[in-house]
Design a protein around this motif. Structure first.
Motif, PDB file in Angstrom:
ATOM      1  N   THR A  12      50.181  39.786 -10.199  1.00 52.20           N
ATOM      2  CA  THR A  12      49.271  38.975  -9.403  1.00 52.20           C
ATOM      3  C   THR A  12      47.950  39.709  -9.251  1.00 52.20           C
ATOM      4  O   THR A  12      47.928  40.942  -9.290  1.00 52.20           O
ATOM      5  CB  THR A  12      49.899  38.705  -8.012  1.00 52.20           C
ATOM      6  OG1 THR A  12      49.120  37.753  -7.308  1.00 52.20           O
ATOM      7  CG2 THR A  12      50.003  39.971  -7.168  1.00 52.20           C
ATOM      8  N   LYS A  13      46.881  38.972  -9.091  1.00 50.09           N
ATOM      9  CA  LYS A  13      45.599  39.599  -8.736  1.00 50.09           C
ATOM     10  C   LYS A  13      45.141  39.078  -7.379  1.00 50.09           C
ATOM     11  O   LYS A  13      44.656  39.824  -6.554  1.00 50.09           O
ATOM     12  CB  LYS A  13      44.551  39.345  -9.825  1.00 50.09           C
ATOM     13  CG  LYS A  13      44.902  40.109 -11.107  1.00 50.09           C
ATOM     14  CD  LYS A  13      43.900  39.980 -12.225  1.00 50.09           C
ATOM     15  CE  LYS A  13      44.417  40.739 -13.451  1.00 50.09           C
ATOM     16  NZ  LYS A  13      43.638  40.493 -14.668  1.00 50.09           N
ATOM     17  N   GLY A  14      45.376  37.792  -7.148  1.00 53.44           N
ATOM     18  CA  GLY A  14      44.941  37.190  -5.889  1.00 53.44           C
ATOM     19  C   GLY A  14      46.058  36.953  -4.894  1.00 53.44           C
ATOM     20  O   GLY A  14      45.814  36.487  -3.779  1.00 53.44           O
ATOM     21  N   ALA A  16      48.772  34.825  -5.153  1.00 53.98           N
ATOM     22  CA  ALA A  16      49.543  33.567  -5.213  1.00 53.98           C
ATOM     23  C   ALA A  16      50.878  33.768  -5.938  1.00 53.98           C
ATOM     24  O   ALA A  16      51.919  33.277  -5.486  1.00 53.98           O
ATOM     25  CB  ALA A  16      48.713  32.482  -5.906  1.00 53.98           C
ATOM     26  N   THR A  17      50.845  34.486  -7.041  1.00 57.95           N
ATOM     27  CA  THR A  17      52.083  34.690  -7.814  1.00 57.95           C
ATOM     28  C   THR A  17      53.078  35.521  -7.010  1.00 57.95           C
ATOM     29  O   THR A  17      54.284  35.268  -7.044  1.00 57.95           O
ATOM     30  CB  THR A  17      51.758  35.372  -9.156  1.00 57.95           C
ATOM     31  OG1 THR A  17      50.754  34.597  -9.812  1.00 57.95           O
ATOM     32  CG2 THR A  17      52.980  35.473 -10.040  1.00 57.95           C
ATOM     33  N   VAL A  61      46.882  33.246 -13.934  1.00 58.62           N
ATOM     34  CA  VAL A  61      46.022  32.900 -15.075  1.00 58.62           C
ATOM     35  C   VAL A  61      44.573  33.094 -14.648  1.00 58.62           C
ATOM     36  O   VAL A  61      44.153  32.598 -13.602  1.00 58.62           O
ATOM     37  CB  VAL A  61      46.223  31.416 -15.471  1.00 58.62           C
ATOM     38  CG1 VAL A  61      45.160  30.968 -16.475  1.00 58.62           C
ATOM     39  CG2 VAL A  61      47.623  31.177 -16.020  1.00 58.62           C
ATOM     40  N   ALA A  63      40.592  33.219 -16.688  1.00 62.91           N
ATOM     41  CA  ALA A  63      39.838  33.081 -17.934  1.00 62.91           C
ATOM     42  C   ALA A  63      40.724  32.578 -19.073  1.00 62.91           C
ATOM     43  O   ALA A  63      40.659  33.070 -20.205  1.00 62.91           O
ATOM     44  CB  ALA A  63      39.187  34.417 -18.302  1.00 62.91           C
ATOM     45  N   GLY A  64      41.578  31.607 -18.736  1.00 60.85           N
ATOM     46  CA  GLY A  64      42.375  30.946 -19.761  1.00 60.85           C
ATOM     47  C   GLY A  64      43.541  31.754 -20.298  1.00 60.85           C
ATOM     48  O   GLY A  64      44.169  31.359 -21.279  1.00 60.85           O
ATOM     49  N   TYR A  67      48.128  36.847 -17.300  1.00 60.58           N
ATOM     50  CA  TYR A  67      47.834  38.283 -17.144  1.00 60.58           C
ATOM     51  C   TYR A  67      48.588  39.154 -18.159  1.00 60.58           C
ATOM     52  O   TYR A  67      49.746  38.895 -18.490  1.00 60.58           O
ATOM     53  CB  TYR A  67      48.190  38.742 -15.724  1.00 60.58           C
ATOM     54  CG  TYR A  67      47.394  38.069 -14.615  1.00 60.58           C
ATOM     55  CD1 TYR A  67      46.167  37.463 -14.849  1.00 60.58           C
ATOM     56  CD2 TYR A  67      47.875  38.063 -13.316  1.00 60.58           C
ATOM     57  CE1 TYR A  67      45.448  36.868 -13.819  1.00 60.58           C
ATOM     58  CE2 TYR A  67      47.172  37.476 -12.268  1.00 60.58           C
ATOM     59  CZ  TYR A  67      45.958  36.871 -12.537  1.00 60.58           C
ATOM     60  OH  TYR A  67      45.256  36.281 -11.511  1.00 60.58           O
ATOM     61  N   SER A  89      48.164  28.852 -11.590  1.00 67.95           N
ATOM     62  CA  SER A  89      46.890  28.511 -12.239  1.00 67.95           C
ATOM     63  C   SER A  89      46.208  27.409 -11.440  1.00 67.95           C
ATOM     64  O   SER A  89      46.837  26.378 -11.131  1.00 67.95           O
ATOM     65  CB  SER A  89      47.186  28.039 -13.669  1.00 67.95           C
ATOM     66  OG  SER A  89      46.481  26.877 -14.011  1.00 67.95           O
ATOM     67  N   ALA A  90      44.952  27.613 -11.122  1.00 67.70           N
ATOM     68  CA  ALA A  90      44.233  26.592 -10.359  1.00 67.70           C
ATOM     69  C   ALA A  90      44.226  25.260 -11.108  1.00 67.70           C
ATOM     70  O   ALA A  90      44.317  24.187 -10.496  1.00 67.70           O
ATOM     71  CB  ALA A  90      42.808  27.067 -10.085  1.00 67.70           C
ATOM     72  N   GLN A  91      44.143  25.350 -12.429  1.00 72.07           N
ATOM     73  CA  GLN A  91      44.134  24.120 -13.236  1.00 72.07           C
ATOM     74  C   GLN A  91      45.459  23.355 -13.087  1.00 72.07           C
ATOM     75  O   GLN A  91      45.462  22.121 -13.014  1.00 72.07           O
ATOM     76  CB  GLN A  91      43.896  24.491 -14.705  1.00 72.07           C
ATOM     77  CG  GLN A  91      43.416  23.342 -15.565  1.00 72.07           C
ATOM     78  CD  GLN A  91      43.316  23.754 -17.040  1.00 72.07           C
ATOM     79  OE1 GLN A  91      42.949  24.885 -17.365  1.00 72.07           O
ATOM     80  NE2 GLN A  91      43.658  22.836 -17.922  1.00 72.07           N
ATOM     81  N   ARG A 127      45.319  29.954  -6.006  1.00 74.62           N
ATOM     82  CA  ARG A 127      44.414  30.123  -4.870  1.00 74.62           C
ATOM     83  C   ARG A 127      43.278  31.038  -5.312  1.00 74.62           C
ATOM     84  O   ARG A 127      43.514  32.051  -5.969  1.00 74.62           O
ATOM     85  CB  ARG A 127      45.159  30.772  -3.709  1.00 74.62           C
ATOM     86  CG  ARG A 127      44.266  31.014  -2.497  1.00 74.62           C
ATOM     87  CD  ARG A 127      45.018  31.732  -1.397  1.00 74.62           C
ATOM     88  NE  ARG A 127      45.585  32.972  -1.877  1.00 74.62           N
ATOM     89  CZ  ARG A 127      46.671  33.553  -1.379  1.00 74.62           C
ATOM     90  NH1 ARG A 127      47.328  32.991  -0.391  1.00 74.62           N
ATOM     91  NH2 ARG A 127      47.119  34.681  -1.871  1.00 74.62           N
TER      92      ARG A 127
HETATM   93  C1  LIG Z   1      37.866  35.127 -12.047  1.00 76.16           C
HETATM   94  C2  LIG Z   1      38.863  34.013 -12.040  1.00 76.16           C
HETATM   95  C3  LIG Z   1      39.125  33.292 -13.203  1.00 76.16           C
HETATM   96  C4  LIG Z   1      40.045  32.224 -13.191  1.00 76.16           C
HETATM   97  N1  LIG Z   1      40.280  31.524 -14.347  1.00 76.16           N
HETATM   98  C5  LIG Z   1      41.188  30.509 -14.328  1.00 76.16           C
HETATM   99  C6  LIG Z   1      41.464  29.745 -15.517  1.00 76.16           C
HETATM  100  O1  LIG Z   1      40.924  30.013 -16.593  1.00 76.16           O
HETATM  101  N2  LIG Z   1      42.351  28.734 -15.431  1.00 76.16           N
HETATM  102  C7  LIG Z   1      42.999  28.423 -14.266  1.00 76.16           C
HETATM  103  O2  LIG Z   1      43.808  27.513 -14.264  1.00 76.16           O
HETATM  104  N3  LIG Z   1      42.766  29.119 -13.137  1.00 76.16           N
HETATM  105  C8  LIG Z   1      41.879  30.153 -13.140  1.00 76.16           C
HETATM  106  N4  LIG Z   1      41.652  30.874 -11.992  1.00 76.16           N
HETATM  107  C9  LIG Z   1      42.435  30.578 -10.780  1.00 76.16           C
HETATM  108  C10 LIG Z   1      43.738  31.398 -10.758  1.00 76.16           C
HETATM  109  O3  LIG Z   1      44.653  30.832 -11.631  1.00 76.16           O
HETATM  110  C11 LIG Z   1      44.308  31.478  -9.355  1.00 76.16           C
HETATM  111  O4  LIG Z   1      43.462  32.327  -8.591  1.00 76.16           O
HETATM  112  C12 LIG Z   1      45.744  31.969  -9.284  1.00 76.16           C
HETATM  113  O5  LIG Z   1      46.118  31.977  -7.928  1.00 76.16           O
HETATM  114  C13 LIG Z   1      45.916  33.322  -9.940  1.00 76.16           C
HETATM  115  O6  LIG Z   1      47.146  33.911  -9.625  1.00 76.16           O
HETATM  116  P1  LIG Z   1      47.243  35.159  -8.635  1.00 76.16           P
HETATM  117  O7  LIG Z   1      46.698  34.676  -7.306  1.00 76.16           O
HETATM  118  O8  LIG Z   1      48.682  35.497  -8.579  1.00 76.16           O
HETATM  119  O9  LIG Z   1      46.412  36.274  -9.195  1.00 76.16           O
HETATM  120  C14 LIG Z   1      40.719  31.905 -11.988  1.00 76.16           C
HETATM  121  C15 LIG Z   1      40.473  32.654 -10.823  1.00 76.16           C
HETATM  122  C16 LIG Z   1      39.549  33.690 -10.830  1.00 76.16           C
HETATM  123  C17 LIG Z   1      39.318  34.460  -9.556  1.00 76.16           C
END
Ligand SMILES: Cc1cc2nc3c(=O)[nH]c(=O)nc-3n(C[C@H](O)[C@H](O)[C@H](O)COP(=O)(O)O)c2cc1C
Length: 157
Positions: A12-14, A16-17, A61, A63-64, A67, A89-91, A127
């Motif tokens: 995870t980076k943010g 959510a995972t 996810v 930048a497409g 991780y 993934s936000a998408q 998120r």
């Molecule tokens: C810099 C950045 C790039 C992102 N690129 C995408 C993307 O390409 N496609 C997508 O569906 N979500 C994208 N997101 C949203 C992430 O999928 C979302 O933050 C998700 O919660 C990531 O999982 P994590 O919170 O476990 O790190 C992006 C978010 C950030 C901050």
């Protein structure tokens, strides 16, 4: 290999995972009596995989792309294990974009690891926080819980 043990490995980076992984762990433990270990691929040493029959692998996810540490983990020899895979993934959490996101981030990712024949896959929403402030949150914890139930049934079959 212990049929009663499950490993949830995630990156995870943010956050959510990680929150989805924790929710899945809670349900597998409390409702299905599975012994569950959680491993943050960025921070924790990998336990000996041979002890687990059941694996849940999850990654965010950006930048497409799913991780990197998750992609690396998928290179392990997972033969004989029940493998479930999910992304955040936000998408995937955006109405109208779910199907495309699932194909791109789940199916196309797993297609690169043809030895893995998953028992379940899912793409959850995500998120986005900027400077600590949530600007987008399209996660659906009810969906995460329902998926965890599906896994619990499959892992205890
Ligand atoms: C810099 C950045 C790039 C992102 N690129 C995408 C993307 O390409 N496609 C997508 O569906 N979500 C994208 N997101 C949203 C992430 O999928 C979302 O933050 C998700 O919660 C990531 O999982 P994590 O919170 O476990 O790190 C992006 C978010 C950030 C901050």
């Amino acid at each position: 290999m212990d049929g009663n043990k499950a490993l949830i490995a995630y990156e995870t980076k943010g956050g959510a995972t990680e929150e989805a992984a924790q929710k899945i762990a809670e349900i597998l433990r409390s409702k299905y009596q599975l012994e569950v270990d959680l491993v943050d691929l960025k921070e924790q040493k990998m336990p000996d995989l041979s002890q687990y029959r059941n694996l849940v692998i999850g990654g965010g996810v950006r930048a497409g792309r799913v991780y990197d540490k998750v992609l690396k983990f998928l290179e392990n020899d997972l033969s004989g294990k029940r493998v479930a895979f999910f992304v955040s993934s936000a998408q995937a959490g955006t109405p109208g974009s779910y199907e495309k996101a699932k194909i791109k981030f789940v199916e196309n990712t797993l297609a690169k690891y043809p030895k893995i024949n998953p028992v379940a896959t899912e793409a959850f929403g995500g998120r986005i926080k900027i400077l600590g402030k949530t600007v987008t949150d399209n996660r659906d914890m009810v969906k995460v819980e329902a998926w965890a139930e599906e896994l619990g049934k499959k892992f205890t079959q």
